[in-house]
Design an enzyme around this catalytic site. Structure first.
Site, mmCIF file in Angstrom:
data_model
loop_
_atom_site.group_PDB
_atom_site.id
_atom_site.type_symbol
_atom_site.label_atom_id
_atom_site.label_comp_id
_atom_site.label_asym_id
_atom_site.label_seq_id
_atom_site.Cartn_x
_atom_site.Cartn_y
_atom_site.Cartn_z
ATOM 1 N N ASP A 21 0.831 -1.209 0.000
ATOM 2 C CA ASP A 21 0.000 0.000 0.000
ATOM 3 C C ASP A 21 0.869 1.264 0.000
ATOM 4 O O ASP A 21 2.004 1.250 0.471
ATOM 5 C CB ASP A 21 -0.921 -0.031 1.235
ATOM 6 C CG ASP A 21 -2.098 0.916 1.104
ATOM 7 O OD1 ASP A 21 -2.344 1.412 -0.012
ATOM 8 O OD2 ASP A 21 -2.773 1.154 2.118
ATOM 9 N N HIS A 38 2.343 3.294 -8.998
ATOM 10 C CA HIS A 38 2.141 1.851 -9.192
ATOM 11 C C HIS A 38 3.323 1.230 -9.946
ATOM 12 O O HIS A 38 3.744 0.117 -9.654
ATOM 13 C CB HIS A 38 0.840 1.582 -9.950
ATOM 14 C CG HIS A 38 -0.382 1.990 -9.176
ATOM 15 N ND1 HIS A 38 -0.570 1.642 -7.855
ATOM 16 C CD2 HIS A 38 -1.476 2.725 -9.516
ATOM 17 C CE1 HIS A 38 -1.723 2.145 -7.429
ATOM 18 N NE2 HIS A 38 -2.284 2.810 -8.411
ATOM 19 N N LEU A 132 10.536 -20.601 -4.753
ATOM 20 C CA LEU A 132 9.670 -19.619 -4.085
ATOM 21 C C LEU A 132 8.309 -19.684 -4.774
ATOM 22 O O LEU A 132 8.245 -19.677 -6.003
ATOM 23 C CB LEU A 132 10.254 -18.201 -4.228
ATOM 24 C CG LEU A 132 9.346 -17.045 -3.798
ATOM 25 C CD1 LEU A 132 9.106 -17.061 -2.286
ATOM 26 C CD2 LEU A 132 9.957 -15.693 -4.200
HETATM 27 C C1 IPE Z 1 -5.428 -2.663 -0.180
HETATM 28 O O1 IPE Z 1 -5.107 -1.327 -0.303
HETATM 29 C C2 IPE Z 1 -5.422 -3.312 -1.533
HETATM 30 C C3 IPE Z 1 -4.109 -3.484 -2.164
HETATM 31 C C4 IPE Z 1 -2.962 -3.158 -1.645
HETATM 32 C C5 IPE Z 1 -4.147 -4.094 -3.461
HETATM 33 P P1 IPE Z 1 -6.241 -0.206 -0.474
HETATM 34 O O2 IPE Z 1 -5.520 1.079 -0.604
HETATM 35 O O3 IPE Z 1 -7.171 -0.575 -1.559
HETATM 36 O O4 IPE Z 1 -7.014 -0.307 0.910
HETATM 37 P P2 IPE Z 1 -7.838 0.802 1.701
HETATM 38 O O5 IPE Z 1 -8.821 1.394 0.740
HETATM 39 O O6 IPE Z 1 -6.865 1.813 2.197
HETATM 40 O O7 IPE Z 1 -8.481 0.062 2.829
HETATM 41 C C1 IPE Z 2 -1.640 0.223 -3.282
HETATM 42 O O1 IPE Z 2 -1.397 1.582 -3.367
HETATM 43 C C2 IPE Z 2 -1.836 -0.413 -4.633
HETATM 44 C C3 IPE Z 2 -3.236 -0.740 -4.943
HETATM 45 C C4 IPE Z 2 -4.249 -0.673 -4.130
HETATM 46 C C5 IPE Z 2 -3.501 -1.188 -6.294
HETATM 47 P P1 IPE Z 2 -2.584 2.647 -3.352
HETATM 48 O O2 IPE Z 2 -2.961 2.942 -4.755
HETATM 49 O O3 IPE Z 2 -3.689 2.177 -2.501
HETATM 50 O O4 IPE Z 2 -1.859 3.893 -2.716
HETATM 51 P P2 IPE Z 2 -2.504 4.935 -1.699
HETATM 52 O O5 IPE Z 2 -3.052 4.169 -0.543
HETATM 53 O O6 IPE Z 2 -3.564 5.672 -2.464
HETATM 54 O O7 IPE Z 2 -1.353 5.806 -1.301
HETATM 55 MG MG MG Z 3 -4.110 2.424 -0.538
#
Ligand code: IPE
Ligand code: IPE
Ligand code: MG
Length: 247
Positions: A21, A38, A132
């Site tokens: 995240d 990303h 792995l």
């Molecule tokens: C969880 O992160 C999903 C992934 C890392 C793929 P999100 O950014 O979607 O989760 P929330 O919305 O903060 O709970």
């Molecule tokens: C996690 O990073 C990746 C996915 C959920 C695909 P985020 O896109 O949720 O990044 P933040 O939380 O907005 O910083």
């Molecule tokens: Mg996020």
């Protein structure tokens, strides 16, 4: 001192699961579009996969796209699909050579047909590798996984008294994978966000404020070392406490 080459002291988790995240905030901080975050996150994944091989982690589960992430702007959703496609195109050969087995957890059906084919090809190509094992959670949701398992159990005509925790585990997307020993969440959020909600019953957690693209090998090592110092009791008492109670 450069500690990069030193082995981890203590026990290594067999299965590490990561909520990758913070990509969006990483990009925002730099004035870049979210998709740049990303992409940076994907580069980082390559480093962490290498570190898993080096440190002797056997299973790695990565949360790449949740069932709720469809609710993001169309451009971001399409971009995330394209990133998965690029990663498979660019990395599959090397991952296969490294002895990495790729699996997918989640619902494949909702992905574009070309992407489903790529994922299935990657799974097929690497299925006998065992250095792995990587579970890619893409279009994955813990509740969806449990609903899917219940549907299958009913379809198979399983008698109610035969439904046990072990049986349920065998109907999940993660069937055959041990439960995660350690779950890492980057970017500081203190929530599960629908990730491995059944399997995480006794996982240890490591949460760091570091955004995923910046979560490097040294911080990964720190997480593993902290794990090695945890006292996992699984609802029981430690062996030392047990001995003391009998003295
Ligand atoms: C969880 O992160 C999903 C992934 C890392 C793929 P999100 O950014 O979607 O989760 P929330 O919305 O903060 O709970
Ligand atoms: C996690 O990073 C990746 C996915 C959920 C695909 P985020 O896109 O949720 O990044 P933040 O939380 O907005 O910083
Ligand atoms: Mg996020």
């Amino acid at each position: 001192m450069n500690t990069s080459q030193s082995p981890i002291s203590g026990k290594i988790p067999r299965h590490v699961a990561i909520i990758m995240d913070g990509n969006g905030r990483w990009a925002l901080k730099r004035g870049l579009p979210r998709l740049a975050g990303h992409k940076a996150g994907t580069e980082n994944l390559r480093r962490i996969i290498k570190a898993c091989v080096e440190f002797g982690v056997k299973y790695l589960t990565i949360y790449a796209f949740s069932t709720e992430n469809w609710g993001r702007p169309q451009e971001e959703v399409t971009g995330l699909m394209r990133i998965l496609e690029d990663v498979i195109d660019r990395e599959l050969g090397e991952l296969n050579e490294q002895g990495v087995q790729l699996r997918h957890i989640g619902r494949l059906e909702r992905l574009p047909a070309f992407l489903q084919e790529k994922v299935l090809h990657a799974i097929e190509l690497t299925r006998t590798n065992d250095r792995l094992i990587i579970n890619i959670a893409f279009n994955y949701g813990g509740r969806d996984e449990i609903v899917h398992a219940i549907q299958q159990i009913i379809r198979d005509g399983v008698a109610p008294e035969e439904v046990t925790p072990e049986l349920v585990s065998r109907y999940l997307y993660t069937a055959g994978t041990p439960d995660p020993d350690l779950i890492i969440r980057t970017s500081g959020e203190l929530r599960i966000s629908n990730f491995l909600i059944w399997q995480a019953a006794y996982s240890e957690w490591y949460v760091t404020p570091t955004y995923w693209p910046d979560f490097d090998k040294e911080e990964f090592r720190k997480a593993l070392e902290e794990f090695s110092r945890r006292d996992r009791r699984f609802g029981k008492v430690t062996s030392a406490e047990y001995e003391e109670s009998r003295a």
